[in-house]
Design a protein around this motif. Structure first.
Motif, PDB file in Angstrom:
ATOM      1  N   LEU A   1       0.816  -1.211   0.000  1.00  0.00           N
ATOM      2  CA  LEU A   1       0.000   0.000   0.000  1.00  0.00           C
ATOM      3  C   LEU A   1       0.848   1.259   0.000  1.00  0.00           C
ATOM      4  O   LEU A   1       0.683   2.135  -0.867  1.00  0.00           O
ATOM      5  CB  LEU A   1      -0.924  -0.004   1.221  1.00  0.00           C
ATOM      6  N   PHE A   2       1.758   1.359   0.946  1.00  0.00           N
ATOM      7  CA  PHE A   2       2.535   2.587   1.063  1.00  0.00           C
ATOM      8  C   PHE A   2       3.558   2.721  -0.061  1.00  0.00           C
ATOM      9  O   PHE A   2       3.857   3.833  -0.501  1.00  0.00           O
ATOM     10  CB  PHE A   2       3.197   2.673   2.435  1.00  0.00           C
ATOM     11  N   GLY A   3       4.059   1.596  -0.557  1.00  0.00           N
ATOM     12  CA  GLY A   3       4.943   1.662  -1.715  1.00  0.00           C
ATOM     13  C   GLY A   3       4.206   2.145  -2.944  1.00  0.00           C
ATOM     14  O   GLY A   3       4.695   2.992  -3.693  1.00  0.00           O
ATOM     15  N   SER A   4       2.993   1.620  -3.169  1.00  0.00           N
ATOM     16  CA  SER A   4       2.189   2.035  -4.320  1.00  0.00           C
ATOM     17  C   SER A   4       1.768   3.495  -4.198  1.00  0.00           C
ATOM     18  O   SER A   4       1.795   4.245  -5.181  1.00  0.00           O
ATOM     19  CB  SER A   4       0.948   1.143  -4.441  1.00  0.00           C
ATOM     20  N   LEU A   5       1.357   3.902  -2.994  1.00  0.00           N
ATOM     21  CA  LEU A   5       0.957   5.286  -2.766  1.00  0.00           C
ATOM     22  C   LEU A   5       2.121   6.233  -3.065  1.00  0.00           C
ATOM     23  O   LEU A   5       1.954   7.252  -3.751  1.00  0.00           O
ATOM     24  CB  LEU A   5       0.501   5.463  -1.323  1.00  0.00           C
TER      25      LEU A   5
END
Length: 221
Positions: A181-185
């Protein structure tokens, strides 16, 4: 790095993105070719690699014909990134079991195909002009906004689905989703700058450093 030109950062970060995402896509694709999830993620990474490789050539070339070609055709990859991202997220959370979900994915690929045709006929990028120290930078045509809206809409849905999955998950699964999630965001927030500067919207540090976020996303997956 702050002493380097905007053009350098745009081009170099795109080249770095292409190398890292191509490597990630190849690694995942070869890991288990029979699993749909792996194949979709490999295709998703491949489209990012195609887009960023052509962007790097586009920024660094001094040949107008090459700039026009790359400025137009780099969006072939960009057109399919949103659809593949949604498809990957649905596969990751096993949301693709109902006929409705399959119809949604088919519709997204259909939209991507239409945008691909608009890339080829020059509707999205009708030409190039000097800007930001780049000799020939692509110009956004009237139809370009449809690509932007498609991209943002799919990215927002995918990130929201990941957030929902993260809040519901527990243990190792929750930690796995957190990194994704945070990598994609991080990657999408950084990558959106590649749309903004075509509309003369430059927000520091997104411009010109935003695309560096995508290789960071790769390292987190």
């Amino acid at each position: 790095m702050l002493g380097l030109t905007d053009a350098f950062h745009i081009g170099f970060s795109a080249a770095l993105t292409s190398i890292t995402t191509a490597g990630l896509g190849l690694f995942v694709g070869l890991k288990n070719r029979r699993v749909v999830l792996y194949r979709v993620f490999a295709a998703y990474s491949g489209c990012i690699a195609l887009w960023s490789a052509l962007l790097a050539v586009h920024v660094f070339t001094g040949d107008r014909a090459v700039a026009e070609f790359t400025g137009r055709y780099l969006h072939l990859g960009a057109a399919f990134i949103p659809a593949l991202f949604v498809h990957f997220v649905k596969q990751f959370f096993a949301d693709e079991q109902r006929s409705f979900d399959r119809a949604v994915i088919f519709s997204l690929y259909l939209v991507a195909g239409i945008l691909m045709l608009l890339c080829v006929n020059g509707t999205l990028v009708p030409g190039v002009a000097p800007k930001y120290g780049i000799k020939y930078l692509m110009i956004a045509g009237p139809g370009y906004i449809f690509l932007v809206l498609f991209f943002v809409g799919c990215a927002a849905w995918g990130l929201a689905r990941m957030l929902l999955g993260y809040l519901r998950a527990e243990g190792i699964r929750r930690n796995q989703i957190k990194y994704l999630l945070f990598g994609s965001l991080f990657g999408y927030v950084g990558g959106v700058d590649n749309f903004l500067y075509l509309y003369d919207i430059t927000i520091f540090p997104l411009f010109p450093f935003g695309t560096y976020a995508i290789p960071i996303y790769v390292s987190s997956t």
